[in-house]
Design a protein around this motif. Structure first.
Motif, PDB file in Angstrom:
ATOM      1  N   ASP A   1      23.784   7.727 -20.385  1.00  0.00           N
ATOM      2  CA  ASP A   1      24.218   8.245 -19.091  1.00  0.00           C
ATOM      3  C   ASP A   1      23.276   9.290 -18.516  1.00  0.00           C
ATOM      4  O   ASP A   1      23.414   9.704 -17.376  1.00  0.00           O
ATOM      5  N   ASP A   2      22.355   9.793 -19.350  1.00  0.00           N
ATOM      6  CA  ASP A   2      21.542  10.924 -18.864  1.00  0.00           C
ATOM      7  C   ASP A   2      20.261  10.477 -18.166  1.00  0.00           C
ATOM      8  O   ASP A   2      19.805   9.373 -18.359  1.00  0.00           O
TER       9      ASP A   2
ATOM     10  N   TYR B   1      43.260  -4.152 -36.565  1.00  0.00           N
ATOM     11  CA  TYR B   1      43.878  -3.344 -35.504  1.00  0.00           C
ATOM     12  C   TYR B   1      45.380  -3.619 -35.433  1.00  0.00           C
ATOM     13  O   TYR B   1      46.204  -2.716 -35.379  1.00  0.00           O
TER      14      TYR B   1
ATOM     15  N   VAL C   1      36.589  -1.179 -30.333  1.00  0.00           N
ATOM     16  CA  VAL C   1      36.084   0.157 -30.011  1.00  0.00           C
ATOM     17  C   VAL C   1      36.733   1.253 -30.868  1.00  0.00           C
ATOM     18  O   VAL C   1      36.587   2.431 -30.592  1.00  0.00           O
TER      19      VAL C   1
ATOM     20  N   THR D   1      34.239  -1.443 -11.029  1.00  0.00           N
ATOM     21  CA  THR D   1      34.400  -2.069 -12.350  1.00  0.00           C
ATOM     22  C   THR D   1      33.115  -2.774 -12.779  1.00  0.00           C
ATOM     23  O   THR D   1      33.105  -3.471 -13.790  1.00  0.00           O
TER      24      THR D   1
ATOM     25  N   LYS E   1      27.089   6.255 -27.856  1.00  0.00           N
ATOM     26  CA  LYS E   1      25.961   6.620 -26.980  1.00  0.00           C
ATOM     27  C   LYS E   1      25.442   8.029 -27.238  1.00  0.00           C
ATOM     28  O   LYS E   1      24.395   8.405 -26.738  1.00  0.00           O
ATOM     29  N   ARG E   2      26.172   8.791 -28.038  1.00  0.00           N
ATOM     30  CA  ARG E   2      25.667  10.118 -28.397  1.00  0.00           C
ATOM     31  C   ARG E   2      24.599  10.033 -29.489  1.00  0.00           C
ATOM     32  O   ARG E   2      23.887  10.981 -29.735  1.00  0.00           O
TER      33      ARG E   2
ATOM     34  N   PRO F   1      32.813   4.434 -29.792  1.00  0.00           N
ATOM     35  CA  PRO F   1      33.369   4.315 -28.437  1.00  0.00           C
ATOM     36  C   PRO F   1      32.565   3.500 -27.422  1.00  0.00           C
ATOM     37  O   PRO F   1      33.106   3.065 -26.422  1.00  0.00           O
TER      38      PRO F   1
ATOM     39  N   PHE G   1      29.683   6.942 -10.749  1.00  0.00           N
ATOM     40  CA  PHE G   1      29.556   6.032 -11.888  1.00  0.00           C
ATOM     41  C   PHE G   1      30.272   4.716 -11.614  1.00  0.00           C
ATOM     42  O   PHE G   1      31.010   4.589 -10.627  1.00  0.00           O
ATOM     43  N   ASP G   2      30.055   3.746 -12.495  1.00  0.00           N
ATOM     44  CA  ASP G   2      30.867   2.530 -12.515  1.00  0.00           C
ATOM     45  C   ASP G   2      31.155   2.238 -13.989  1.00  0.00           C
ATOM     46  O   ASP G   2      31.087   3.149 -14.811  1.00  0.00           O
ATOM     47  N   ALA G   3      31.446   0.982 -14.339  1.00  0.00           N
ATOM     48  CA  ALA G   3      31.771   0.692 -15.743  1.00  0.00           C
ATOM     49  C   ALA G   3      30.516   0.430 -16.573  1.00  0.00           C
ATOM     50  O   ALA G   3      30.613   0.061 -17.731  1.00  0.00           O
TER      51      ALA G   3
ATOM     52  N   LYS H   1      24.720   7.972 -14.210  1.00  0.00           N
ATOM     53  CA  LYS H   1      25.531   8.779 -13.299  1.00  0.00           C
ATOM     54  C   LYS H   1      24.612   9.263 -12.190  1.00  0.00           C
ATOM     55  O   LYS H   1      23.581   9.876 -12.464  1.00  0.00           O
TER      56      LYS H   1
ATOM     57  N   SER I   1      39.160  -6.301 -27.249  1.00  0.00           N
ATOM     58  CA  SER I   1      38.583  -5.079 -26.673  1.00  0.00           C
ATOM     59  C   SER I   1      39.081  -3.799 -27.340  1.00  0.00           C
ATOM     60  O   SER I   1      38.272  -3.007 -27.811  1.00  0.00           O
ATOM     61  N   PRO I   2      40.413  -3.566 -27.387  1.00  0.00           N
ATOM     62  CA  PRO I   2      40.831  -2.325 -28.044  1.00  0.00           C
ATOM     63  C   PRO I   2      40.460  -2.298 -29.526  1.00  0.00           C
ATOM     64  O   PRO I   2      40.194  -1.236 -30.070  1.00  0.00           O
TER      65      PRO I   2
END
Lengths: 470, 425
Positions: free
Chosen positions: A469-470, A264, A331, A74, A386-387, A335, A32-34, A38, A327-328
Motif C-alpha cells: 500500500d505504500d 475453518y 485468510v 470493489t 503485506k507487512r 490477512p 483506495f479500492d479492493a 492508496k 474466502s474466510p
C-alpha cells in the motif's frame, strides 16, 4: 490554483453541497479500492445526472484536472484509484433508473444501480440478468461495465459485454453520445458499445446502459464430485462439456482450499482429496434431471471418488457452502489475499495446475486454487502478510510467473478483474508492441489531454508490479 | 491502567472488498464511504499511522451505530467491534470531558440502584399525577431540545420494579435461572422483566433475581469508558458465580450482547478472563431458553405481526432464528417478515439522543420498509428496550399510532399464555 477555481465552478454545477466532498476524512475514504495502493484525490464529487457529468468533464478539460470514475470501489485491479490526484467521480449514489422492459427484454439502468438489484428486478418479471461477479451485491453496474466483469455463470451465459447493447456516454471532452440501442442486431458503424465496455473508464463515463435479459430458467440442480487426482477432475470437466451439457456453473477447489475450509468449519469434506468440482445445471426440470444423471455417470467414469447429487435446494446450498467458505477460511493465518484471475484455454487447465504447483514451490508461497474451472478462469489466490516485505517480494515474483505461464499456455493476463494499475506492466507481454500501440492510439484520439482515468491500462516507463500500500 | 491503543492489527485484516457497504445503515443514509464500515476501518488505520488526527477521526466514529451488521456479512471475519471500541476508547481518553453530564450518568447513575429508583419514582410521579398529560396539553415541554422531546411522548408507563426473590415453578425445576434485570429495563420496562420471569416460571424454570447484580456496562463501553465497563463486569461476574445457576437469562438484546462479550474485556487478566468465560457460557437471551421449553399457550392472538430484530441480539449474540420461532409458535398469529430487517432501526443505545438527526433518517428508512409491506402489521415486535422506544417513535412519526402497537416479544408470549403480571412479583 486551478483546483480552487475548479472547486468554485464545481459548486455551481452541483447545487447540493453534500455531494461535493473536500474534507480530509472523505478524501482518505475514496483513496483506495479492493486492490493495492492508496492515492489521495483532491476532491470527490457525486453526480446524479448526465448534465452534471458532462459539465464536470468540460471543466476538467479546461483546467486539465484528471477525473476517475468510481462505483463502489470493489475493483481488484486498481480501476478507480486516483493515481495522479484530481477528482474522484463517485457514481454509486446515482441509482435512480432501473426499468425492466419485458417486451424488448431489456433493462435500462443508471450507473450506480447494484448488479444484483438488476437481476432481482428482472426475476420479478420472469427474466434474469446473467453476469454475476461474486461482488454483485455490492458492485455497481457502472463498474461492471467499465471492467467487463464476469462471474461463475460466464461459462454458459458469457460476461458483461455479451449483455450490453446500448450506452449513454460522456466523452472525455464533455460531450454526450449514445451508442448502440435497444435491438440485439445493430451493425451501424464501429461497435463503440463494445469498445466502451472493458475500457476501464479511460475512454468515457457511462451514464446509462441498455442491457439484454434472458428468460429465467425454471429450475436448477447441483452436484459435487470429489477426485483423488486433479488431472482426473480436469478430464471429467472436459468430458461433461464434450457430452453436450453446458452447466450454468462449474467451480473447482484444490486440496489447499479443501483443507482450509475443513479446518475453518468441518463440513465433512475429504481432506486428502486433490480436487472437488461443483456443478450447477439450469433449465427445464425434466431436462436437467436427465442431465444430472449423465454428469454423475461421467464423473464416476473419470474415477471420481465420490459424487453427491443434491436432492433439494437446501442440500444444494449445503454443497455450495464449501465454496462460499473458501474466502474466510484462507485468510485466517495471514490477512493479505492476492486474488489472481489469469485465464487459460479450457484444455490447458491441467497444465496450468502443474505450473501453479511449481511456482508455489519455487517461491515458497501459500497458494490456493479455486474458481471457475469451466471457462479456464482459475483463481490462484496467494495468501500473505503485506507487512512482511521479504514475503511480498517473493509474492510479486510469483505473480509475474503466473502471468507468464498463462500467456505461454495461450491464455490471458486477466479474465475478469481488469488491468488497472496492477497488470499494466505486463500488457506488452500479451499484446506485443504494435498491439499495445494500437490501443494507445485509440486512447489518444478519444482523450487527447489524458485526463480520464490516467495511469490505468498503459504502464508508465519503468513501472513494476507492486503489491503493497505504500 | 494501560494507555488506550487503536486496534491497528485488526484493521490490517480488512481486505477492503466492500461487502459491508450495503449492510451499513449509515452508509445507506449518509451516502458516503466515510460513514461505512470499510471507510471507518481505513480511517482508524490512518489515525494509527498518524495520517489523520484523532479529532478528524471523531465524526465518523461517533456516527457509527455500533450495530455490527457489517461483521455478519464480512467474508474475512474482521473484528469490527474491537476496532470500533478501541477507537472510542482512544477518543475518550484524548478528548477533554466535554460532556460531564454523560460521564456522571455512566459512572454514577446507571449502576446505582438508588439513583435509578429515584429516576423511576420521578418518572412514575410524573406519569401518575397526570403531569405528562398537562405537559403534553400545554406544550410545556417545547423548550426541551427536539431529541429529548420526541421521546417524552412515547415513554412507557412505569411500574414497581422487580423485587429481589426466588420464583419457583410448580414442578421440579428444569433449569435454575439467574435473571439479569438490566438498569434501564428495570426502570422503564419493569413490566417486561416481570413477564419474562413469569414465562420462565411457567415453562418450568426456577428463577432467582439476585440483588448484587448491577448495570451491564454496554452504554459505558460504547462511549469508550472501558475502565468503568470492566468494573461493572467484575461486579456482575462475582455476583452470579456465587450461585449455582444453569443459565443467566435476560430479555434485553443490547445488554445481552455486552454480557456475552465480557470475556473480551479481560485479554490480559487470566483469572478474570476465565471467570468471565464461565459467565459468558451461561448467559443467554430469554428466547433461547423458551424455545427449548414448552410454553403453556392459553389463547389465540389473531393479529398480523412483524418483527424488527435487535441488532445486538442478531449480530453479536447471533440469535436470529429463536425469536422468530417463538413468535410463529404463538397460536393464531400471522407473521410477516419485515424486508431489510437486518438493518438497524437507529436506536443504538443513546445514539438516537446524541445523534438525533442521523438516527431519525435511519428510522424513516426503517418505517419506509414497514410501509412497503402489502399487509399492514397490527403489532411490531421488539427484543430490546432501545429498539422498542425507537420503533414506538417511528410509529408515531408515521401517524400510525392508532393502528400499530409496538411490544416486546415477551409481552406477546405472556398474553398468549394468559400470564398477567400481578402484585406478587
Amino acid at each position: 490554483m486551478a483546483l480552487i477555481e475548479y472547486l468554485n465552478s464545481v459548486q455551481k454545477i452541483i447545487s447540493d453541497s453534500k455531494r461535493v466532498l473536500t474534507e480530509k476524512v472523505d478524501l482518505y475514504s475514496y483513496s483506495f479500492d479492493a486492490s493495492f495502493g492508496k492515492y489521495l484525490p483532491d476532491l470527490v464529487v457525486q453526480p446524479k445526472s448526465v448534465q452534471e457529468v458532462a459539465e464536470l468533464m468540460k471543466l476538467a478539460n479546461r483546467y486539465e484536472i484528471p477525473i476517475y470514475p468510481r462505483g463502489q470501489g470493489t475493483s481488484l485491479s486498481g480501476g478507480p484509484l486516483p493515481v495522479k490526484g484530481g477528482i474522484v467521480l463517485d457514481l454509486s449514489q446515482w441509482d435512480t433508473k432501473l426499468d425492466i422492459d419485458a417486451e424488448d427484454m431489456v433493462a435500462v439502468v443508471s450507473p450506480g444501480v447494484l448488479t444484483a438489484d438488476i437481476n432481482h428486478a428482472a426475476m420479478e418479471k420472469g427474466f434474469i440478468y446473467p453476469p454475476d461477479p461474486s461482488s454483485s451485491n455490492v458492485s455497481t453496474i457502472g463498474g461492471n461495465l467499465a471492467e467487463n466483469s464476469g462471474g461463475p455463470r460466464g461459462l454458459k451465459y458469457g460476461v458483461t459485454k455479451d449483455y450490453v447493447i446500448g450506452l449513454e456516454v460522456v466523452t472525455p471532452e464533455g460531450e454526450i453520445i449514445r451508442t448502440g440501442g435497444r435491438t440485439v442486431k445493430n451493425v451501424t458503424g464501429y461497435d463503440l458499445t463494445k469498445l466502451m465496455v472493458g475500457s476501464e473508464g479511460t475512454l468515457g463515463i457511462i451514464t446509462e446502459a441498455i442491457l439484454r435479459l434472458y428468460p429465467k430458467p425454471q429450475a436448477t440442480r447441483t452436484l459435487m464430485a470429489i477426485f483423488d487426482d486433479i488431472v482426473d477432475s480436469g478430464k471429467a470437466i472436459t468430458s461433461i462439456l464434450g457430452s453436450g451439457i453446458l452447466p450454468s456453473k462449474l467451480e473447482m477447489m484444490d486440496n489447499a482450499s479443501i483443507r482450509a475450509v475443513e479446518a475453518y468449519e468441518p463440513l465433512g469434506l475429504p481432506v486428502e482429496a486433490e480436487a472437488l468440482i461443483l456443478i450447477e445445471l439450469d433449465g427445464h426440470p425434466a431436462a436437467i434431471d436427465d442431465e444430472i444423471t449423465q454428469v454423475h455417470d461421467v464423473c464416476t467414469a473419470a474415477d471420481a471418488k465420490e459424487v453427491k447429487v443434491a436432492q433439494d435446494d437446501k442440500e444444494a446450498s449445503g454443497l455450495w457452502k464449501a465454496r462460499k467458505l473458501v474466502s474466510p477460511a484462507i485468510v485466517r493465518e495471514k490477512p493479505t489475499k492476492i486474488s489472481e484471475d489469469a485465464t487459460v484455454p479450457r484444455s490447458k487447465i491441467p497444465e496450468m495446475f502443474q505450473r501453479l504447483k511449481e511456482i508455489k514451490e519455487r517461491y515458497e508461497i501459500d497458494l490456493v486454487v479455486f474458481g471457475h474451472a469451466g471457462d479456464g478462469n482459475l483463481h490462484p489466490n496467494i495468501i500473505a502478510d503485506k507487512r512482511n516485505q521479504e514475503e511480498m517480494r517473493r509474492v510479486e515474483q510469483a505473480v509475474e510467473e503466473i502471468f507468464k505461464a498463462a500467456i505461454e499456455l495461450g491464455g490471458t493476463l486477466s479474465g475478469e478483474h481488469g488491468i488497472g494499475t496492477l497488470k499494466a506492466p505486463f500488457m506488452e507481454m500479451e499484446l506485443g508492441e504494435v498491439g499495445l500501440d494500437m490501443m494507445k492510439r485509440i486512447k489518444q484520439s478519444w482523450d487527447p489531454k489524458n485526463i480520464l482515468n490516467p495511469g490505468k491500462i498503459f504502464a508508465e516507463p519503468g513501472q513494476k508490479l507492486v503489491l503493497t500500500d505504500d | 491502567m494501560t494507555k488506550a491503543e487503536l486496534a491497528y492489527e485488526e484493521t490490517v485484516d480488512c481486505v477492503q472488498c466492500g461487502y459491508c457497504l450495503p449492510a451499513c445503515p449509515t452508509y445507506l443514509t449518509m451516502e458516503k464511504e466515510t460513514h461505512s464500515p470499510r471507510g471507518r476501518i481505513n480511517l482508524v488505520k490512518m489515525a494509527a499511522e498518524g495520517k489523520i488526527t484523532y479529532s478528524e477521526l471523531e465524526g465518523p466514529i461517533n456516527l457509527c451505530l455500533g450495530c455490527r451488521a457489517c461483521e455478519v456479512v464480512c467474508p474475512t471475519n474482521v473484528q469490527y467491534g474491537t476496532i470500533l471500541e478501541s477507537a472510542k476508547e482512544v477518543l475518550r481518553e484524548n478528548q477533554k470531558r466535554t460532556s460531564t453530564f454523560q460521564a456522571f450518568i455512566f459512572e454514577n447513575v446507571l449502576p446505582n440502584q438508588t439513583y435509578m429508583l429515584a429516576a423511576r419514582a420521578s418518572l412514575s410521579v410524573y406519569q401518575q399525577f397526570g403531569m405528562q398529560k398537562i405537559a403534553r396539553a400545554t406544550k410545556a415541554l417545547q423548550w426541551l431540545p427536539e431529541n429529548v422531546r420526541s421521546f417524552e411522548s412515547i415513554l412507557p408507563k412505569t411500574d414497581k420494579r422487580t423485587r429481589r426473590k426466588k420464583y419457583s415453578p410448580e414442578q421440579e425445576p428444569i433449569f435454575k435461572v439467574g435473571f439479569f434485570t438490566g438498569c434501564v429495563m428495570d426502570v422503564m420496562f419493569s413490566e417486561i422483566n416481570k413477564k419474562s420471569i413469569k414465562l420462565l416460571q411457567a415453562a418450568g424454570c426456577e428463577v432467582t433475581v439476585i440483588k448484587e447484580q448491577t448495570c451491564c456496562g454496554a452504554l459505558q463501553n460504547h462511549a469508550g469508558e472501558s475502565n468503568i465497563t470492566k468494573e461493572l463486569a467484575r461486579k456482575n461476574i462475582a455476583a452470579f458465580e456465587k450461585y449455582d445457576f444453569d443459565y443467566i437469562v435476560n430479555s434485553i438484546g443490547g445488554c445481552g450482547a455486552m454480557l456475552v462479550e465480557y470475556d473480551r474485556l479481560f485479554t490480559d487478566e487470566e483469572d478474570w478472563k476465565k471467570r468471565a468465560h464461565e459467565f459468558v457460557r451461561k448467559t443467554v437471551d430469554i428466547s433461547v431458553i423458551l424455545t427449548q421449553l414448552k410454553l403453556p399457550f392459553q389463547k389465540e392472538i389473531s393479529k398480523v405481526v412483524t418483527y424488527q430484530p435487535s441488532c445486538h441480539l442478531s449480530n453479536v449474540q447471533k440469535r436470529v432464528e429463536e425469536p422468530v420461532n417463538l413468535l410463529t409458535s404463538i397460536p393464531g398469529i400471522q407473521y410477516i417478515p419485515l424486508p431489510h430487517k437486518e438493518l438497524c432501526c437507529g436506536s443504538a443505545g443513546i445514539y438516537n439522543i446524541v445523534n438525533y438527526d442521523a438516527s431519525m433518517q435511519i428510522l424513516d428508512k426503517k418505517m419506509g420498509h414497514v410501509n412497503q409491506l402489502t399487509l399492514r402489521p397490527e403489532i411490531m415486535v421488539a427484543t430490546n428496550p432501545g429498539c422498542h422506544l425507537q420503533l414506538k417513535l417511528g410509529v408515531v412519526r408515521e401517524g400510525l399510532g392508532e393502528q400499530m402497537k409496538v411490544v416486546h416479544l415477551v409481552e406477546l408470549l405472556a398474553e398468549a399464555c394468559a400470564l398477567e403480571s400481578d402484585a406478587k412479583i
